[in-house]
Design a protein around this motif. Structure first.
Motif, PDB file in Angstrom:
ATOM      1  N   TYR A  38       2.648   0.071  -5.655  1.00 24.26           N
ATOM      2  CA  TYR A  38       2.378  -1.300  -6.093  1.00 24.26           C
ATOM      3  C   TYR A  38       2.347  -1.420  -7.625  1.00 24.26           C
ATOM      4  CZ  TYR A  38       0.650  -1.765  -1.273  1.00 24.26           C
ATOM      5  OH  TYR A  38       0.519  -1.755   0.082  1.00 24.26           O
ATOM      6  N   THR A  39       1.752  -0.415  -8.306  1.00 24.74           N
ATOM      7  CA  THR A  39       1.655  -0.508  -9.773  1.00 24.74           C
ATOM      8  C   THR A  39       3.052  -0.590 -10.374  1.00 24.74           C
ATOM      9  OG1 THR A  39      -0.350   0.865  -9.707  1.00 24.74           O
ATOM     10  CG2 THR A  39       0.710   0.612 -11.837  1.00 24.74           C
ATOM     11  N   GLY A  40       3.900   0.383 -10.014  1.00 26.94           N
ATOM     12  CA  GLY A  40       5.229   0.446 -10.606  1.00 26.94           C
ATOM     13  C   GLY A  40       6.093  -0.734 -10.198  1.00 26.94           C
ATOM     14  N   LEU A  41       6.030  -1.114  -8.928  1.00 27.03           N
ATOM     15  CA  LEU A  41       6.905  -2.194  -8.454  1.00 27.03           C
ATOM     16  C   LEU A  41       6.451  -3.554  -8.977  1.00 27.03           C
ATOM     17  CD1 LEU A  41       7.495  -0.945  -4.804  1.00 27.03           C
ATOM     18  CD2 LEU A  41       9.169  -0.988  -6.664  1.00 27.03           C
ATOM     19  N   SER A  42       5.130  -3.757  -9.063  1.00 28.56           N
ATOM     20  CA  SER A  42       4.651  -5.024  -9.619  1.00 28.56           C
ATOM     21  C   SER A  42       5.064  -5.128 -11.086  1.00 28.56           C
ATOM     22  CB  SER A  42       3.126  -5.118  -9.459  1.00 28.56           C
ATOM     23  OG  SER A  42       2.602  -6.155 -10.237  1.00 28.56           O
ATOM     24  N   ALA A  43       4.917  -4.013 -11.835  1.00 33.77           N
ATOM     25  CA  ALA A  43       5.363  -4.021 -13.236  1.00 33.77           C
ATOM     26  C   ALA A  43       6.858  -4.314 -13.292  1.00 33.77           C
ATOM     27  CB  ALA A  43       5.051  -2.677 -13.891  1.00 33.77           C
ATOM     28  N   GLU A  64       6.203   6.213   0.717  1.00 34.52           N
ATOM     29  CA  GLU A  64       5.671   7.389   1.426  1.00 34.52           C
ATOM     30  C   GLU A  64       4.327   7.846   0.870  1.00 34.52           C
ATOM     31  OE1 GLU A  64       8.449  10.588   1.821  1.00 34.52           O
ATOM     32  OE2 GLU A  64       9.474   9.532   3.452  1.00 34.52           O
ATOM     33  N   ARG A  65       3.877   7.216  -0.214  1.00 37.91           N
ATOM     34  CA  ARG A  65       2.579   7.561  -0.796  1.00 37.91           C
ATOM     35  C   ARG A  65       1.597   6.402  -0.564  1.00 37.91           C
ATOM     36  NH1 ARG A  65       4.219  12.178  -0.028  1.00 37.91           N
ATOM     37  NH2 ARG A  65       5.038  13.460  -1.707  1.00 37.91           N
ATOM     38  N   ALA A  66       0.533   6.372  -1.361  1.00 37.72           N
ATOM     39  CA  ALA A  66      -0.595   5.486  -1.013  1.00 37.72           C
ATOM     40  C   ALA A  66      -0.183   4.052  -0.699  1.00 37.72           C
ATOM     41  CB  ALA A  66      -1.626   5.503  -2.144  1.00 37.72           C
ATOM     42  N   SER A  67       0.760   3.487  -1.466  1.00 39.49           N
ATOM     43  CA  SER A  67       1.052   2.063  -1.260  1.00 39.49           C
ATOM     44  C   SER A  67       1.675   1.769   0.098  1.00 39.49           C
ATOM     45  CB  SER A  67       1.954   1.544  -2.389  1.00 39.49           C
ATOM     46  OG  SER A  67       1.270   1.621  -3.614  1.00 39.49           O
ATOM     47  N   GLY A  68       2.345   2.743   0.679  1.00 40.14           N
ATOM     48  CA  GLY A  68       2.922   2.508   2.002  1.00 40.14           C
ATOM     49  C   GLY A  68       2.050   2.986   3.141  1.00 40.14           C
ATOM     50  N   LEU A  69       0.905   3.599   2.796  1.00 39.67           N
ATOM     51  CA  LEU A  69       0.086   4.267   3.822  1.00 39.67           C
ATOM     52  C   LEU A  69      -1.291   3.646   4.003  1.00 39.67           C
ATOM     53  CD1 LEU A  69       0.717   7.935   2.589  1.00 39.67           C
ATOM     54  CD2 LEU A  69       1.667   6.918   4.674  1.00 39.67           C
ATOM     55  N   ASN A  70      -1.682   2.779   3.081  1.00 38.30           N
ATOM     56  CA  ASN A  70      -3.104   2.380   3.030  1.00 38.30           C
ATOM     57  C   ASN A  70      -3.506   1.453   4.177  1.00 38.30           C
ATOM     58  OD1 ASN A  70      -2.872  -0.538   2.061  1.00 38.30           O
ATOM     59  ND2 ASN A  70      -1.594   0.569   0.600  1.00 38.30           N
ATOM     60  N   GLY A  71      -4.757   0.979   4.105  1.00 37.85           N
ATOM     61  CA  GLY A  71      -5.282   0.128   5.179  1.00 37.85           C
ATOM     62  C   GLY A  71      -4.816  -1.321   5.109  1.00 37.85           C
ATOM     63  N   GLY A  72      -4.158  -1.692   4.018  1.00 39.58           N
ATOM     64  CA  GLY A  72      -3.662  -3.061   3.890  1.00 39.58           C
ATOM     65  C   GLY A  72      -4.766  -4.081   3.700  1.00 39.58           C
ATOM     66  N   GLN A  73      -5.935  -3.630   3.241  1.00 42.92           N
ATOM     67  CA  GLN A  73      -7.045  -4.550   2.999  1.00 42.92           C
ATOM     68  C   GLN A  73      -6.947  -5.057   1.563  1.00 42.92           C
ATOM     69  OE1 GLN A  73     -10.908  -3.398   4.259  1.00 42.92           O
ATOM     70  NE2 GLN A  73     -10.195  -2.422   6.132  1.00 42.92           N
ATOM     71  N   ALA A 372      -3.819  -2.702  -8.074  1.00 42.40           N
ATOM     72  CA  ALA A 372      -2.570  -2.107  -8.582  1.00 42.40           C
ATOM     73  C   ALA A 372      -1.532  -3.210  -8.807  1.00 42.40           C
ATOM     74  CB  ALA A 372      -2.044  -1.053  -7.610  1.00 42.40           C
ATOM     75  N   SER A 373      -1.560  -4.238  -7.946  1.00 45.05           N
ATOM     76  CA  SER A 373      -0.630  -5.358  -8.135  1.00 45.05           C
ATOM     77  C   SER A 373      -0.946  -6.065  -9.458  1.00 45.05           C
ATOM     78  CB  SER A 373      -0.759  -6.354  -6.973  1.00 45.05           C
ATOM     79  OG  SER A 373      -0.603  -5.700  -5.733  1.00 45.05           O
ATOM     80  N   VAL A 374      -2.245  -6.209  -9.744  1.00 45.99           N
ATOM     81  CA  VAL A 374      -2.664  -6.832 -11.004  1.00 45.99           C
ATOM     82  C   VAL A 374      -2.277  -5.957 -12.188  1.00 45.99           C
ATOM     83  CG1 VAL A 374      -4.693  -7.456 -12.391  1.00 45.99           C
ATOM     84  CG2 VAL A 374      -4.582  -8.098  -9.982  1.00 45.99           C
ATOM     85  N   MET A 375      -2.556  -4.650 -12.058  1.00 42.07           N
ATOM     86  CA  MET A 375      -2.286  -3.748 -13.191  1.00 42.07           C
ATOM     87  C   MET A 375      -0.795  -3.708 -13.504  1.00 42.07           C
ATOM     88  SD  MET A 375      -5.059  -2.620 -14.408  1.00 42.07           S
ATOM     89  CE  MET A 375      -6.014  -1.154 -14.592  1.00 42.07           C
ATOM     90  N   GLY A 376       0.053  -3.809 -12.497  1.00 41.89           N
ATOM     91  CA  GLY A 376       1.494  -3.869 -12.742  1.00 41.89           C
ATOM     92  C   GLY A 376       1.827  -5.085 -13.600  1.00 41.89           C
TER      93      GLY A 376
END
Ligand SMILES: Cc1cc2nc3c(=O)[nH]c(=O)nc-3n(C[C@H](O)[C@H](O)[C@H](O)COP(=O)(O)OP(=O)(O)OC[C@H]3O[C@@H](n4cnc5c(N)ncnc54)[C@H](O)[C@@H]3O)c2cc1C
Length: 429
Positions: A38-43, A64-73, A372-376
């Motif tokens: 999310y950080t890299g893609l939002s940026a 395949e890392r945290a952004s695609g694996l998380n709880g989606g909350q 991470a979306s904000v930080m991007g």
């Protein structure tokens, strides 16, 4: 004990991602972004939209890392309450900080709406159910602090929480109207589609193995290609490796593991989280749970560093489901998966300028879907020339954690200790 078959529910149900491949040439861009979460893609979205040429390099396949694996909350705020943030950062800067983190879910749902991302986005709120009466005063104070700032965060009674969750386990808690849920991998893939639509480039299976200064900026080298750019964004979070050892030592990668049940039988579905909220309880080793668009219960808690997790490891998750939802006893568990959460010493995310035109953001402490979306976005604004003091978020120096090499041992011991304390405090049936 035989190893579990690891597959995430999200990979089985996500929208298709764009066709991407390895970088095998030399390229030039305004900005090279390392890491396609999310950080890299939002940026990348914000920079490409503003007309900058952007290349994103990702070491694995997409998501395949945290952004695609998380709880989606999708959760507003950070671990600290707003009054505390204001004390930490001072009156004016603190107020802007609080505003930035309070509005973080807006960034997610605005991006999803504006970019037309199909990711089962639901802005139904977020719950923090109280596992014990002792947790209630802190939740009441949290609700009051947010309400004073005009946000809809309420303390709800035992009966209301039982209705909202469909569980008798909790004795009240927090309802936060700002949050919601997404299908996390679809959100990643949707952002990636948008980057390409705006003219950005994205290469997967392209780990940056060396980052060197060169005339005109930096050269990011992958095994079979390179990108030269005036600006670099490091968006590698818990998966930061040897590329920048000092940055890597600012976070501890803590394992988190999830399971998803078979679809909940139709006669029980209207009882379990009927309003579609996501929940993270107040246990010391918190359990986070939600349902997905297919009516499965997704339950997560801390995991293990084991390379091949076993059913023995998943038993804490099965127990948590049975404890919170005894009515689901006997339901199969169809999916098991895990990843690493980046924790920081001060429990806050960080935005760094490591060198001129070399930026990084990381350390979301389990709240990175929104943050991470904000930080991007903030990284993009900084690259586009916004003065650091106008970002609404501090640009801080890098402070590696002391004794970082022993962090895994510390995490293991802490998990055992917290698990024990939670089990001692659990109500006996
Ligand atoms: C199991 C789990 C559950 C979670 N649940 C939630 C939740 O419900 N809500 C919430 O808000 N947060 C949650 N989180 C946290 C959230 O997922 C993260 O904070 C967020 O995804 C971080 O995004 P990111 O882009 O910074 O990092 P990542 O998504 O980890 O992306 C970093 C990327 O950098 C790549 N990379 C690393 N090194 C290199 C290199 N040298 N070259 C190229 N690429 C490289 C990695 O492969 C990776 O894809 C959870 C995390 C986990 C693991």
């Amino acid at each position: 004990m035989s190893p579990l078959t690891l597959q995430s529910l999200w990979s089985a149900t996500a929208i298709a991602g764009p066709a991407t491949g390895e970088l095998t040439s030399s390229r030039r861009a305004d900005v090279v972004i390392i890491g396609a979460g999310y950080t890299g893609l939002s940026a990348a979205v914000h920079l490409a939209e503003a007309g900058r040429s952007v290349v994103v390099l990702e070491s694995t396949a997409l998501g395949e890392r945290a952004s695609g694996l998380n709880g989606g909350q999708v959760i507003a705020g950070v671990k600290h309450d707003p009054d505390q943030l204001q004390r930490m950062f001072g009156e004016a800067r603190g107020a802007r900080y609080v505003q930035t983190v309070a509005r973080a879910p807006d960034t997610v749902f605005e991006l999803i709406g504006r970019l037309g991302i199909e990711c089962d986005a639901l802005r139904s709120g977020w719950l923090q159910p109280a596992a014990s009466e002792e947790a209630l005063p802190a939740l009441a104070a949290r609700a009051e602090q947010w309400r004073r700032r005009g946000d809809r965060v309420e303390l709800v009674s035992r009966e209301q929480m039982q209705r909202l969750t469909g569980s008798q386990r909790y004795c009240g808690g927090l309802f936060d109207a700002r949050g919601g849920t997404v299908q996390p991998l679809s959100y990643v893939r949707g952002l990636a589609h948008a980057v390409l639509r705006f003219g950005g480039e994205l290469f997967t299976h392209s780990p940056v193995v060396r980052l060197a200064r060169c005339a005109g900026g930096y050269r990011a080298e992958t095994p079979r290609g390179e990108v030269t750019a005036s600006t670099v964004i490091l968006a590698t979070n818990a998966y930061t490796g040897s590329l920048n050892p000092r940055l890597r030592r600012t976070v501890v990668a803590v394992p988190s593991f999830q399971v998803a049940t078979a679809p909940i039988p139709s006669q029980l579905r209207s009882q379990i989280l009927p309003g579609g909220q996501a929940a993270s309880d107040t246990c010391r080793l918190l359990r986070y749970f939600r349902t997905d668009a297919g009516g499965r219960l997704v339950m997560g808690t801390r995991g293990s560093y084991a390379a091949a997790p076993t059913a023995h490891m998943a038993r804490h998750h099965y127990q948590a489901v049975r404890e919170i939802y005894p009515q689901l006893a006997g339901l199969d568990f169809d999916y098991h998966w895990g990843g690493f959460v980046a924790m920081t010493a001060d429990h806050l995310p960080h935005l760094h300028e490591l060198a001129p035109n070399l930026l990084a953001a990381l350390g979301y402490n389990g709240r990175g879907v929104a943050m991470a979306s904000v930080m991007g976005r903030l990284l993009a604004q900084r690259v586009l020339g916004m003065p650091a003091e106008e970002l609404g978020f501090p640009v801080t120096a890098v402070h590696p954690i002391r004794l970082h090499a022993f962090s895994r041992l510390g995490v293991r011991a802490t998990i055992q200790y917290l698990r024990l304390r939670d089990s001692l405090e659990r109500p006996r049936r």
